[in-house]
Design a protein around this motif. Structure first.
Motif, PDB file in Angstrom:
ATOM      1  N   ILE A  23      10.953  21.043  31.032  1.00  0.00           N
ATOM      2  CA  ILE A  23      11.300  21.189  29.623  1.00  0.00           C
ATOM      3  C   ILE A  23      12.574  22.008  29.550  1.00  0.00           C
ATOM      4  O   ILE A  23      12.732  23.002  30.273  1.00  0.00           O
ATOM      5  N   GLY A  24      13.487  21.600  28.700  1.00  0.00           N
ATOM      6  CA  GLY A  24      14.740  22.330  28.560  1.00  0.00           C
ATOM      7  C   GLY A  24      15.595  21.750  27.456  1.00  0.00           C
ATOM      8  O   GLY A  24      15.078  21.160  26.505  1.00  0.00           O
ATOM      9  N   THR A  25      16.881  21.894  27.599  1.00  0.00           N
ATOM     10  CA  THR A  25      17.825  21.385  26.612  1.00  0.00           C
ATOM     11  C   THR A  25      18.877  20.534  27.320  1.00  0.00           C
ATOM     12  O   THR A  25      19.103  20.674  28.524  1.00  0.00           O
ATOM     13  N   TYR A  26      19.501  19.660  26.565  1.00  0.00           N
ATOM     14  CA  TYR A  26      20.605  18.868  27.110  1.00  0.00           C
ATOM     15  C   TYR A  26      21.715  18.796  26.077  1.00  0.00           C
ATOM     16  O   TYR A  26      21.511  19.040  24.881  1.00  0.00           O
ATOM     17  N   SER A  38      14.232  25.112  31.229  1.00  0.00           N
ATOM     18  CA  SER A  38      13.669  26.418  30.877  1.00  0.00           C
ATOM     19  C   SER A  38      12.226  26.583  31.357  1.00  0.00           C
ATOM     20  O   SER A  38      11.780  27.694  31.607  1.00  0.00           O
ATOM     21  N   LYS A  39      11.483  25.483  31.481  1.00  0.00           N
ATOM     22  CA  LYS A  39      10.107  25.525  31.999  1.00  0.00           C
ATOM     23  C   LYS A  39       9.912  24.367  32.959  1.00  0.00           C
ATOM     24  O   LYS A  39      10.383  23.263  32.720  1.00  0.00           O
ATOM     25  N   MET A  40       9.171  24.658  34.034  1.00  0.00           N
ATOM     26  CA  MET A  40       8.926  23.645  35.053  1.00  0.00           C
ATOM     27  C   MET A  40       7.457  23.665  35.435  1.00  0.00           C
ATOM     28  O   MET A  40       6.877  24.738  35.640  1.00  0.00           O
ATOM     29  N   TYR A  41       6.858  22.479  35.499  1.00  0.00           N
ATOM     30  CA  TYR A  41       5.465  22.324  35.907  1.00  0.00           C
ATOM     31  C   TYR A  41       5.431  21.329  37.063  1.00  0.00           C
ATOM     32  O   TYR A  41       6.067  20.280  37.004  1.00  0.00           O
ATOM     33  N   GLU A  42       4.681  21.682  38.119  1.00  0.00           N
ATOM     34  CA  GLU A  42       4.664  20.827  39.303  1.00  0.00           C
ATOM     35  C   GLU A  42       3.259  20.674  39.859  1.00  0.00           C
ATOM     36  O   GLU A  42       2.369  21.477  39.573  1.00  0.00           O
ATOM     37  N   LEU A  43       3.114  19.666  40.690  1.00  0.00           N
ATOM     38  CA  LEU A  43       1.866  19.440  41.399  1.00  0.00           C
ATOM     39  C   LEU A  43       1.683  20.547  42.427  1.00  0.00           C
ATOM     40  O   LEU A  43       2.618  20.923  43.119  1.00  0.00           O
ATOM     41  N   LYS A  44       0.495  21.087  42.498  1.00  0.00           N
ATOM     42  CA  LYS A  44       0.197  22.117  43.488  1.00  0.00           C
ATOM     43  C   LYS A  44       0.395  21.524  44.881  1.00  0.00           C
ATOM     44  O   LYS A  44      -0.133  20.449  45.194  1.00  0.00           O
ATOM     45  N   LEU A  45       1.175  22.192  45.725  1.00  0.00           N
ATOM     46  CA  LEU A  45       1.571  21.629  47.012  1.00  0.00           C
ATOM     47  C   LEU A  45       0.408  21.352  47.958  1.00  0.00           C
ATOM     48  O   LEU A  45       0.459  20.426  48.740  1.00  0.00           O
ATOM     49  N   ASP A  46      -0.646  22.130  47.880  1.00  0.00           N
ATOM     50  CA  ASP A  46      -1.764  21.898  48.792  1.00  0.00           C
ATOM     51  C   ASP A  46      -2.851  21.021  48.170  1.00  0.00           C
ATOM     52  O   ASP A  46      -3.976  20.978  48.646  1.00  0.00           O
ATOM     53  N   GLN A  58       0.941  22.798  37.519  1.00  0.00           N
ATOM     54  CA  GLN A  58       1.025  24.253  37.469  1.00  0.00           C
ATOM     55  C   GLN A  58       2.440  24.685  37.131  1.00  0.00           C
ATOM     56  O   GLN A  58       3.410  24.160  37.683  1.00  0.00           O
ATOM     57  N   GLU A  59       2.540  25.661  36.231  1.00  0.00           N
ATOM     58  CA  GLU A  59       3.862  26.174  35.868  1.00  0.00           C
ATOM     59  C   GLU A  59       4.449  26.918  37.058  1.00  0.00           C
ATOM     60  O   GLU A  59       3.765  27.695  37.724  1.00  0.00           O
ATOM     61  N   THR A  60       5.698  26.636  37.350  1.00  0.00           N
ATOM     62  CA  THR A  60       6.417  27.330  38.408  1.00  0.00           C
ATOM     63  C   THR A  60       7.561  28.109  37.793  1.00  0.00           C
ATOM     64  O   THR A  60       8.106  27.723  36.759  1.00  0.00           O
TER      65      THR A  60
END
Length: 108
Positions: A23-26, A38-46, A58-60
Protein backbone atom coordinates in the motif's frame (compact mmCIF):
# COMPACT_ATOMS: atom_id res chain seq x y z
CA UNK A 1 -2.22 2.74 -4.56
CA UNK A 2 -2.41 -0.94 -3.75
CA UNK A 3 -0.51 -3.65 -5.59
CA UNK A 4 -0.45 -7.34 -4.95
CA UNK A 5 1.28 -10.48 -6.06
CA UNK A 6 -1.59 -12.91 -6.19
CA UNK A 7 -2.49 -16.28 -7.60
CA UNK A 8 -5.69 -16.59 -9.60
CA UNK A 9 -7.27 -19.12 -11.88
CA UNK A 10 -6.08 -18.64 -15.44
CA UNK A 11 -8.09 -16.00 -17.28
CA UNK A 12 -10.79 -15.66 -14.62
CA UNK A 13 -11.31 -13.29 -11.72
CA UNK A 14 -11.26 -16.09 -9.12
CA UNK A 15 -8.37 -15.25 -6.74
CA UNK A 16 -6.89 -18.30 -5.01
CA UNK A 17 -4.65 -16.34 -2.62
CA UNK A 18 -1.89 -13.76 -2.13
CA UNK A 19 1.89 -13.81 -1.87
CA UNK A 20 2.26 -10.10 -0.99
CA UNK A 21 0.37 -6.82 -0.83
CA UNK A 22 1.75 -3.28 -0.78
CA UNK A 23 0.00 0.00 0.00
CA UNK A 24 1.35 3.42 -0.86
CA UNK A 25 1.06 6.33 -3.23
CA UNK A 26 1.92 6.88 -6.87
CA UNK A 27 2.33 9.84 -9.19
CA UNK A 28 1.98 9.85 -12.97
CA UNK A 29 3.07 12.88 -14.99
CA UNK A 30 2.95 12.19 -18.70
CA UNK A 31 4.84 8.89 -18.97
CA UNK A 32 6.90 9.51 -15.82
CA UNK A 33 5.74 7.19 -13.03
CA UNK A 34 6.86 6.98 -9.39
CA UNK A 35 5.60 5.13 -6.32
CA UNK A 36 6.29 5.11 -2.59
CA UNK A 37 5.36 2.07 -0.48
CA UNK A 38 4.12 2.87 3.04
CA UNK A 39 2.85 -0.57 4.17
CA UNK A 40 3.92 -4.03 3.09
CA UNK A 41 2.33 -7.40 3.82
CA UNK A 42 4.00 -10.67 2.84
CA UNK A 43 3.69 -14.41 3.10
CA UNK A 44 5.46 -15.77 6.15
CA UNK A 45 8.71 -17.26 4.83
CA UNK A 46 8.49 -20.50 6.78
CA UNK A 47 4.88 -21.14 5.82
CA UNK A 48 5.78 -23.60 3.00
CA UNK A 49 2.85 -22.22 1.03
CA UNK A 50 2.70 -20.43 -2.30
CA UNK A 51 -0.24 -18.24 -1.31
CA UNK A 52 -2.62 -17.51 1.56
CA UNK A 53 -5.82 -15.50 2.04
CA UNK A 54 -5.03 -11.76 2.00
CA UNK A 55 -5.86 -11.41 5.70
CA UNK A 56 -3.21 -14.02 6.56
CA UNK A 57 -0.32 -12.01 5.11
CA UNK A 58 2.00 -10.59 7.78
CA UNK A 59 2.92 -6.92 7.92
CA UNK A 60 6.62 -6.35 7.39
CA UNK A 61 8.53 -3.26 8.34
CA UNK A 62 9.10 -0.76 5.55
CA UNK A 63 12.50 0.81 6.16
CA UNK A 64 14.96 2.69 4.02
CA UNK A 65 12.57 2.93 1.11
CA UNK A 66 13.14 5.21 -1.79
CA UNK A 67 10.79 6.13 -4.61
CA UNK A 68 10.60 3.66 -7.47
CA UNK A 69 10.61 5.59 -10.71
CA UNK A 70 10.07 4.58 -14.29
CA UNK A 71 7.81 5.10 -17.28
CA UNK A 72 4.21 4.05 -17.87
CA UNK A 73 3.46 3.47 -21.54
CA UNK A 74 -0.12 2.72 -22.63
CA UNK A 75 -0.99 0.48 -25.57
CA UNK A 76 -2.79 2.13 -28.53
CA UNK A 77 -6.14 0.57 -27.48
CA UNK A 78 -5.63 1.37 -23.74
CA UNK A 79 -6.24 -2.28 -22.80
CA UNK A 80 -2.74 -2.66 -21.40
CA UNK A 81 0.24 -0.65 -20.25
CA UNK A 82 3.91 -1.29 -19.61
CA UNK A 83 5.80 -0.13 -16.53
CA UNK A 84 9.43 0.26 -17.52
CA UNK A 85 12.03 0.76 -14.80
CA UNK A 86 15.65 1.66 -15.51
CA UNK A 87 18.20 -0.88 -14.33
CA UNK A 88 20.27 1.02 -11.76
CA UNK A 89 22.29 -1.71 -10.06
CA UNK A 90 25.19 -0.10 -8.26
CA UNK A 91 28.26 -1.40 -6.43
CA UNK A 92 26.93 -0.07 -3.10
CA UNK A 93 24.25 -2.78 -3.02
CA UNK A 94 21.22 -0.79 -4.14
CA UNK A 95 19.39 -2.91 -6.65
CA UNK A 96 16.35 -1.85 -8.64
CA UNK A 97 14.08 -4.24 -10.43
CA UNK A 98 15.96 -5.18 -13.60
CA UNK A 99 13.33 -7.42 -15.09
CA UNK A 100 12.50 -5.28 -18.12
CA UNK A 101 9.04 -3.97 -18.86
CA UNK A 102 6.16 -5.25 -16.73
CA UNK A 103 3.01 -5.51 -18.84
CA UNK A 104 -0.40 -5.12 -17.21
CA UNK A 105 -3.48 -6.18 -19.17
CA UNK A 106 -7.07 -5.32 -18.45
CA UNK A 107 -9.13 -8.37 -17.47
CA UNK A 108 -12.86 -7.94 -18.01
Amino acid sequence: MEKSILIRESETTNILGYYSNAIGTYELRGESYSENISKMYELKLDAYLLYVPKENLQETEVTGTYPITGSMIFSPNNRSFDLVYPCNDTPNGRVNSCVGALTYRRVD
